[in-house]
Design a protein around this motif. Structure first.
Motif, PDB file in Angstrom:
ATOM      1  N   TYR A 119      78.927  24.126   9.981  1.00 18.38           N
ATOM      2  CA  TYR A 119      79.009  25.019  11.139  1.00 18.38           C
ATOM      3  C   TYR A 119      80.344  25.746  11.145  1.00 18.38           C
ATOM      4  CZ  TYR A 119      81.575  20.972  12.943  1.00 18.38           C
ATOM      5  OH  TYR A 119      82.467  19.924  13.084  1.00 18.38           O
ATOM      6  N   ALA A 120      80.327  26.944  11.717  1.00 15.04           N
ATOM      7  CA  ALA A 120      81.539  27.762  11.785  1.00 15.04           C
ATOM      8  C   ALA A 120      82.447  27.274  12.904  1.00 15.04           C
ATOM      9  CB  ALA A 120      81.167  29.227  12.019  1.00 15.04           C
ATOM     10  N   GLY A 121      83.745  27.433  12.690  1.00 19.11           N
ATOM     11  CA  GLY A 121      84.712  27.098  13.720  1.00 19.11           C
ATOM     12  C   GLY A 121      85.318  25.728  13.556  1.00 19.11           C
ATOM     13  N   ALA A 122      86.094  25.331  14.550  1.00 22.18           N
ATOM     14  CA  ALA A 122      86.834  24.077  14.510  1.00 22.18           C
ATOM     15  C   ALA A 122      85.896  22.878  14.480  1.00 22.18           C
ATOM     16  CB  ALA A 122      87.762  23.979  15.721  1.00 22.18           C
ATOM     17  N   GLY A 123      86.402  21.764  13.928  1.00 22.36           N
ATOM     18  CA  GLY A 123      85.649  20.522  13.880  1.00 22.36           C
ATOM     19  C   GLY A 123      85.674  19.792  15.209  1.00 22.36           C
ATOM     20  N   VAL A 124      85.258  18.535  15.193  1.00 24.82           N
ATOM     21  CA  VAL A 124      85.150  17.750  16.424  1.00 24.82           C
ATOM     22  C   VAL A 124      86.517  17.586  17.094  1.00 24.82           C
ATOM     23  CG1 VAL A 124      84.498  15.518  17.400  1.00 24.82           C
ATOM     24  CG2 VAL A 124      83.126  16.530  15.561  1.00 24.82           C
ATOM     25  N   LEU A 125      87.503  17.115  16.339  1.00 25.41           N
ATOM     26  CA  LEU A 125      88.828  16.880  16.911  1.00 25.41           C
ATOM     27  C   LEU A 125      89.464  18.183  17.383  1.00 25.41           C
ATOM     28  CD1 LEU A 125      91.296  15.191  17.588  1.00 25.41           C
ATOM     29  CD2 LEU A 125      92.001  15.375  15.189  1.00 25.41           C
ATOM     30  N   GLY A 126      89.469  19.198  16.516  1.00 27.31           N
ATOM     31  CA  GLY A 126      90.103  20.454  16.887  1.00 27.31           C
ATOM     32  C   GLY A 126      89.451  21.087  18.099  1.00 27.31           C
ATOM     33  N   SER A 127      88.127  21.051  18.155  1.00 25.00           N
ATOM     34  CA  SER A 127      87.426  21.640  19.296  1.00 25.00           C
ATOM     35  C   SER A 127      87.767  20.906  20.584  1.00 25.00           C
ATOM     36  CB  SER A 127      85.907  21.588  19.058  1.00 25.00           C
ATOM     37  OG  SER A 127      85.533  22.355  17.941  1.00 25.00           O
ATOM     38  N   SER A 128      87.718  19.578  20.531  1.00 24.20           N
ATOM     39  CA  SER A 128      87.995  18.776  21.732  1.00 24.20           C
ATOM     40  C   SER A 128      89.442  18.943  22.190  1.00 24.20           C
ATOM     41  CB  SER A 128      87.698  17.307  21.440  1.00 24.20           C
ATOM     42  OG  SER A 128      87.940  16.505  22.568  1.00 24.20           O
ATOM     43  N   LEU A 129      90.364  18.892  21.242  1.00 23.75           N
ATOM     44  CA  LEU A 129      91.781  19.004  21.580  1.00 23.75           C
ATOM     45  C   LEU A 129      92.116  20.382  22.148  1.00 23.75           C
ATOM     46  CD1 LEU A 129      94.674  17.932  21.574  1.00 23.75           C
ATOM     47  CD2 LEU A 129      94.826  18.560  19.153  1.00 23.75           C
ATOM     48  N   CYS A 130      91.615  21.423  21.501  1.00 22.95           N
ATOM     49  CA  CYS A 130      91.942  22.779  21.957  1.00 22.95           C
ATOM     50  C   CYS A 130      91.312  23.096  23.306  1.00 22.95           C
ATOM     51  CB  CYS A 130      91.501  23.799  20.922  1.00 22.95           C
ATOM     52  SG  CYS A 130      92.428  23.715  19.373  1.00 22.95           S
ATOM     53  N   MET A 131      90.205  22.447  23.633  1.00 24.79           N
ATOM     54  CA  MET A 131      89.552  22.666  24.923  1.00 24.79           C
ATOM     55  C   MET A 131      90.369  22.083  26.072  1.00 24.79           C
ATOM     56  SD  MET A 131      86.800  24.024  26.179  1.00 24.79           S
ATOM     57  CE  MET A 131      85.931  24.012  27.747  1.00 24.79           C
ATOM     58  N   ASP A 132      91.168  21.069  25.770  1.00 16.26           N
ATOM     59  CA  ASP A 132      91.945  20.376  26.801  1.00 16.26           C
ATOM     60  C   ASP A 132      93.342  20.992  26.861  1.00 16.26           C
ATOM     61  OD1 ASP A 132      93.507  18.514  28.281  1.00 16.26           O
ATOM     62  OD2 ASP A 132      92.082  16.925  27.790  1.00 16.26           O
ATOM     63  N   LYS A 133      93.552  21.848  27.860  1.00 16.11           N
ATOM     64  CA  LYS A 133      94.810  22.600  27.946  1.00 16.11           C
ATOM     65  C   LYS A 133      96.023  21.694  28.044  1.00 16.11           C
ATOM     66  CE  LYS A 133      92.613  26.554  30.300  1.00 16.11           C
ATOM     67  NZ  LYS A 133      91.235  26.001  30.339  1.00 16.11           N
ATOM     68  N   ALA A 134      95.902  20.593  28.796  1.00 16.24           N
ATOM     69  CA  ALA A 134      97.044  19.690  28.933  1.00 16.24           C
ATOM     70  C   ALA A 134      97.306  18.939  27.641  1.00 16.24           C
ATOM     71  CB  ALA A 134      96.799  18.706  30.081  1.00 16.24           C
ATOM     72  N   ALA A 135      96.252  18.429  27.013  1.00 20.77           N
ATOM     73  CA  ALA A 135      96.432  17.641  25.796  1.00 20.77           C
ATOM     74  C   ALA A 135      97.017  18.482  24.669  1.00 20.77           C
ATOM     75  CB  ALA A 135      95.089  17.035  25.373  1.00 20.77           C
ATOM     76  N   VAL A 136      96.498  19.701  24.483  1.00 22.52           N
ATOM     77  CA  VAL A 136      97.003  20.515  23.379  1.00 22.52           C
ATOM     78  C   VAL A 136      98.448  20.937  23.631  1.00 22.52           C
ATOM     79  CG1 VAL A 136      96.289  22.834  24.155  1.00 22.52           C
ATOM     80  CG2 VAL A 136      96.307  22.279  21.708  1.00 22.52           C
ATOM     81  N   LYS A 137      98.802  21.150  24.888  1.00 26.06           N
ATOM     82  CA  LYS A 137     100.208  21.486  25.167  1.00 26.06           C
ATOM     83  C   LYS A 137     101.135  20.322  24.851  1.00 26.06           C
ATOM     84  CE  LYS A 137     100.142  25.276  28.478  1.00 26.06           C
ATOM     85  NZ  LYS A 137     100.609  25.745  29.799  1.00 26.06           N
ATOM     86  N   ARG A 138     100.679  19.110  25.112  1.00 25.19           N
ATOM     87  CA  ARG A 138     101.521  17.948  24.790  1.00 25.19           C
ATOM     88  C   ARG A 138     101.709  17.836  23.262  1.00 25.19           C
ATOM     89  NH1 ARG A 138     102.465  15.414  29.386  1.00 25.19           N
ATOM     90  NH2 ARG A 138     100.889  15.375  31.039  1.00 25.19           N
ATOM     91  N   ILE A 139     100.663  18.116  22.511  1.00 24.18           N
ATOM     92  CA  ILE A 139     100.763  18.116  21.048  1.00 24.18           C
ATOM     93  C   ILE A 139     101.724  19.203  20.579  1.00 24.18           C
ATOM     94  CG2 ILE A 139      99.484  18.551  18.914  1.00 24.18           C
ATOM     95  CD1 ILE A 139      98.858  15.848  20.096  1.00 24.18           C
ATOM     96  N   TRP A 140     101.616  20.389  21.168  1.00 27.22           N
ATOM     97  CA  TRP A 140     102.525  21.480  20.796  1.00 27.22           C
ATOM     98  C   TRP A 140     103.969  21.131  21.120  1.00 27.22           C
ATOM     99  CZ3 TRP A 140      98.959  25.753  23.237  1.00 27.22           C
ATOM    100  CH2 TRP A 140      97.972  26.105  22.294  1.00 27.22           C
ATOM    101  N   ILE A 141     104.203  20.543  22.275  1.00 31.54           N
ATOM    102  CA  ILE A 141     105.564  20.152  22.657  1.00 31.54           C
ATOM    103  C   ILE A 141     106.124  19.149  21.650  1.00 31.54           C
ATOM    104  CG2 ILE A 141     106.921  18.880  24.375  1.00 31.54           C
ATOM    105  CD1 ILE A 141     105.053  20.117  26.522  1.00 31.54           C
ATOM    106  N   GLN A 142     105.292  18.173  21.267  1.00 36.63           N
ATOM    107  CA  GLN A 142     105.736  17.165  20.305  1.00 36.63           C
ATOM    108  C   GLN A 142     106.095  17.802  18.969  1.00 36.63           C
ATOM    109  OE1 GLN A 142     102.835  14.107  19.528  1.00 36.63           O
ATOM    110  NE2 GLN A 142     104.388  12.635  18.883  1.00 36.63           N
ATOM    111  N   ALA A 143     105.414  18.901  18.635  1.00 36.15           N
ATOM    112  CA  ALA A 143     105.680  19.601  17.374  1.00 36.15           C
ATOM    113  C   ALA A 143     106.837  20.583  17.496  1.00 36.15           C
ATOM    114  CB  ALA A 143     104.420  20.335  16.929  1.00 36.15           C
ATOM    115  N   GLY A 144     107.453  20.654  18.668  1.00 39.21           N
ATOM    116  CA  GLY A 144     108.596  21.542  18.856  1.00 39.21           C
ATOM    117  C   GLY A 144     108.224  22.981  19.151  1.00 39.21           C
TER     118      GLY A 144
END
Length: 363
Positions: A119-144
């Motif tokens: 299927y086209a687009g992000a996989g299970v993890l990427g789709s779930s993580l990117c959908m969650d605005k708070a969770a993905v921001k925490r990941i981005w913060i951790q990555a600087g």
């Protein structure tokens, strides 16, 4: 050359059902029919899947209509693809054009993985993580990576303490009005409110909790609203960013999809070459860190006073309508709509081939 059989999956349970119907009709119109044989599967508002023998159009909305015939109901078969009651569906690739919850959030992606369908687009993890605005921001913060600051509020905490909830008090201490309240896992400005007072903030929180049990409280950012298209799996391509100048208080659902004059879209943006380069670099990093694959649109702000880029969110199935920013930015970068779809489908096939070659059993 034998055509590749592609299932176009559209509709869905989310509040963006109608947008998906328009996006899917646009994809169907532009896909290269010399390379791909397209099969249509619609998901109704209750979440039921139906094979569409012929494309049906809603003349008023300009997108597909959904035909619900029980004999054409689609069933998922783990390790066996998709089928109707009568027969299996001959599918080699799936292109999900499902915006928001139950489509863009990893649920459908997991089902397609179990069915062994690329299927086209992000996989299970990427789709779930990117959908969650708070969770993905925490990941981005951790990555600087730089993000729009926020406070996260859970519904249980709100019910216990209301305005005395710790995250609400922190938001009021950290940020000045106006504030934005956003459901963490709802798409495309669904349930988002701009608040000028504390009373309005509390009303917006109640509204947002009707869409999700987790939300963000953020300050309004005085900056240019910028978007960047990214495609690729291992090797990424970014495109010159576009800019949104809303005519509404902010770029809300109505401005995006209902009001033809809801915003002025600049492609490319008014940023200079060096500023655009910075946006593209940060967007690529944000995409990579968030485990996105295939394609996504990264949304951010550019603060002219500080020269900073602040990440806002990432959309793993952005709009594909005739006015949508994602395909327009790609087209501005030299990749026409039809060729873009071809690239995204090839990326889907490539990823599936790599995963299929891995061993998942220990002997």
């Amino acid at each position: 050359m034998e055509k590749i059989k592609v299932a176009l999956l559209f509709g869905g349970k989310s509040g963006e059902h109608e947008v998906s119907l328009v996006s899917a009709a646009s994809v169907f119109k532009h896909i290269d029919t010399e390379r791909f044989d397209v099969l249509l599967i619609a998901v109704d508002k209750d979440g039921a899947w139906f094979f569409q023998p012929q494309p049906l159009y809603d003349d008023k909305e300009g997108g597909f209509a959904v035909e619900r015939k029980e004999k054409n109901r689609v069933y998922a078969v783990p390790a066996g693809g998709l089928r109707t009651m009568d027969k299996p569906l001959d599918i080699e690739l799936v292109f999900p054009v499902l915006h928001g919850t139950f489509g863009e959030d990893g649920t459908v992606q997991g089902l397609l993985e179990l069915c062994d369908l690329p299927y086209a687009g992000a996989g299970v993890l990427g789709s779930s993580l990117c959908m969650d605005k708070a969770a993905v921001k925490r990941i981005w913060i951790q990555a600087g990576l730089p993000v729009v600051p926020f406070e996260e509020l859970r519904e249980a905490s709100w019910k216990r303490s209301k305005g005395a909830a710790a995250s609400v008090r922190r938001a009021l201490d950290r940020f000045s009005f106006p504030l934005f309240v956003k459901p963490s896992r709802a798409g495309s400005s669904v349930g988002v409110s701009r608040c000028e007072t504390e009373e309005a903030l509390y009303e917006a929180i109640e509204k947002a909790f009707s869409f999700d049990d987790k939300l963000l409280i953020e300050p309004a950012v005085k900056a240019k609203e910028i978007e960047c298209s990214v495609i690729g799996n291992q090797e990424l391509t970014t495109f010159a960013p576009g800019e949104i100048i809303p005519s509404h208080d902010f770029y809300d659902y109505d401005a995006k999809y209902r009001d033809p004059d809801g915003a002025n879209l600049l492609i490319p943006s008014s940023l200079n070459e060096e500023q655009q380069k910075m946006v593209r670099q940060i967007s690529a990093r944000a995409y990579r860190v968030a485990e996105a694959e295939g394609f996504a649109r990264v949304d951010c702000f550019y603060e002219e006073t500080t020269g900073k880029v602040l990440l806002n969110e990432i959309n793993t199935i952005p709009g594909f309508t005739k006015i949508s920013m994602f395909p327009k930015m790609c087209e501005n970068g030299g990749v026409a709509y039809g060729e873009l779809l071809t690239r995204l489908l090839h990326l889907a096939a490539d990823r599936h081939k790599i995963r299929a070659a891995k061993s998942y059993q220990w002997s």
